[in-house]
Design a protein around this motif. Structure first.
Motif, PDB file in Angstrom:
ATOM      1  N   GLN A  11       0.798  -1.228   0.000  1.00  0.00           N
ATOM      2  CA  GLN A  11       0.000   0.000   0.000  1.00  0.00           C
ATOM      3  C   GLN A  11       0.833   1.283   0.000  1.00  0.00           C
ATOM      4  O   GLN A  11       0.311   2.371  -0.168  1.00  0.00           O
ATOM      5  N   ILE A  57     -13.096  -2.360   1.816  1.00  0.00           N
ATOM      6  CA  ILE A  57     -11.736  -2.693   2.251  1.00  0.00           C
ATOM      7  C   ILE A  57     -10.776  -2.420   1.101  1.00  0.00           C
ATOM      8  O   ILE A  57     -10.906  -2.995   0.029  1.00  0.00           O
ATOM      9  N   GLY A  58      -9.777  -1.558   1.320  1.00  0.00           N
ATOM     10  CA  GLY A  58      -8.868  -1.189   0.244  1.00  0.00           C
ATOM     11  C   GLY A  58      -9.560  -0.220  -0.683  1.00  0.00           C
ATOM     12  O   GLY A  58     -10.004  -0.572  -1.768  1.00  0.00           O
ATOM     13  N   ASP A  81      -8.666   0.901   5.356  1.00  0.00           N
ATOM     14  CA  ASP A  81      -7.449   0.860   4.553  1.00  0.00           C
ATOM     15  C   ASP A  81      -6.266   1.073   5.487  1.00  0.00           C
ATOM     16  O   ASP A  81      -6.411   1.728   6.530  1.00  0.00           O
ATOM     17  N   SER A  86      -5.156   7.128   1.065  1.00  0.00           N
ATOM     18  CA  SER A  86      -6.317   6.558   0.387  1.00  0.00           C
ATOM     19  C   SER A  86      -7.588   6.792   1.192  1.00  0.00           C
ATOM     20  O   SER A  86      -8.634   7.146   0.635  1.00  0.00           O
ATOM     21  N   CYS A 106      -6.178  -5.400   7.065  1.00  0.00           N
ATOM     22  CA  CYS A 106      -7.263  -6.356   6.872  1.00  0.00           C
ATOM     23  C   CYS A 106      -6.841  -7.803   7.093  1.00  0.00           C
ATOM     24  O   CYS A 106      -7.693  -8.699   7.113  1.00  0.00           O
ATOM     25  N   LEU A 121     -14.090  -5.866  -1.627  1.00  0.00           N
ATOM     26  CA  LEU A 121     -12.629  -5.953  -1.679  1.00  0.00           C
ATOM     27  C   LEU A 121     -12.238  -5.811  -3.149  1.00  0.00           C
ATOM     28  O   LEU A 121     -12.041  -6.800  -3.846  1.00  0.00           O
ATOM     29  N   TYR A 123      -9.773  -4.894  -5.983  1.00  0.00           N
ATOM     30  CA  TYR A 123      -8.346  -4.729  -6.268  1.00  0.00           C
ATOM     31  C   TYR A 123      -7.525  -4.700  -4.986  1.00  0.00           C
ATOM     32  O   TYR A 123      -6.584  -3.926  -4.855  1.00  0.00           O
ATOM     33  N   LEU A 124      -7.893  -5.566  -4.066  1.00  0.00           N
ATOM     34  CA  LEU A 124      -7.179  -5.666  -2.795  1.00  0.00           C
ATOM     35  C   LEU A 124      -6.293  -6.906  -2.735  1.00  0.00           C
ATOM     36  O   LEU A 124      -5.115  -6.825  -2.380  1.00  0.00           O
ATOM     37  N   CYS A 127      -2.727  -7.194  -3.909  1.00  0.00           N
ATOM     38  CA  CYS A 127      -1.754  -6.356  -3.202  1.00  0.00           C
ATOM     39  C   CYS A 127      -1.317  -6.971  -1.875  1.00  0.00           C
ATOM     40  O   CYS A 127      -0.372  -6.469  -1.250  1.00  0.00           O
ATOM     41  N   THR A 156      -9.938  -9.092  -8.278  1.00  0.00           N
ATOM     42  CA  THR A 156      -8.494  -9.155  -8.069  1.00  0.00           C
ATOM     43  C   THR A 156      -7.818  -9.522  -9.376  1.00  0.00           C
ATOM     44  O   THR A 156      -8.379 -10.259 -10.200  1.00  0.00           O
TER      45      THR A 156
END
Length: 219
Positions: A11, A57-58, A81, A86, A106, A121, A123-124, A127, A156
């Motif tokens: 992140q 989340i994210g 996050d 962000s 998370c 969630l 695009y979490l 990462c 994702t």
């Protein structure tokens, strides 16, 4: 358990400068031309699933929350996050809904209260460090916060068995080398197993290199 430095790396790239270019580069250029999953598919994912009480989340820049057709005029939105930039960007973007920002990891139990109709969630997972089986711990931390008829959904970017062009492979390798992505072993089958061992109702599909999922009713 993931090394804290690996979690931070996923992140750390997000700051005011990169967030200012995020919508154009990630949601515009990369989604359409590299990952081959135009952003409209992710907007549709939100449109199908957001509820009156929502946990995100994210959060990125808050783009999807800003464009979502909420089922009520005043949804209760909680943002989680690890990156303060962000959180601030997303909270400012949807300030009209008075969201609650929470700075948290998370991969650990979340310091949030109550249960939510929808948990996103987006695009979490790509990462987060580790293999899918490891990063899927996030689902275990979210289950106590999911309403009885609620939905966990997201997207994702896969590597593993996902079809990718040479430019897409090159950029993904750069991201993995820098720790921005940690998806070298992420496959569609691995994500499917992680979801189906936890949920009785799973919808999962791949568009380009992106897996989109919707999961309801834990076992």
């Amino acid at each position: 358990m993931a090394d804290s430095r690996e979690v931070e790396a996923g992140q750390a790239v997000y700051n005011p400068a990169t967030l200012a270019a995020y919508d154009w580069f990630v949601l515009g250029y990369s989604n359409r031309l590299l990952w081959r999953c135009p952003t409209r598919h992710l907007r549709d994912l939100y449109a199908r699933n957001v509820g009156a009480s929502h946990l995100d989340i994210g959060v990125g820049t808050g783009y999807f929350l800003d464009h979502a057709p909420w089922p009520v005029a005043d949804p209760k939105i909680t943002l989680v996050d690890l990156n303060r930039y962000s959180l601030d960007a997303a909270a400012k973007r949807i300030a009209r809904y008075a969201p609650l920002p929470v700075e948290a990891n998370c991969l650990e139990p979340l310091p949030v209260k109550g249960r939510f109709d929808s948990i996103a969630l987006c695009y979490l997972l790509h990462c987060l460090p580790g293999a899918i089986a490891d990063k899927a711990a996030v689902f275990d931390h979210l289950l106590p916060h999911l309403a009885k008829d609620g939905v966990i959904f997201g997207a994702t970017i896969l590597q593993g068995d996902a079809p990718r062009s040479l430019p897409a492979r090159a950029l993904m390798n750069v991201y993995n080398n820098k720790g921005v992505f940690s998806n070298a072993e992420d496959t569609f089958q691995g994500l499917s197993r992680a979801l189906e061992t936890r949920f009785a109702d799973v919808a999962l599909r791949r568009i380009g290199a992106v897996a989109l999922f919707e999961a309801r009713r834990p076992h």
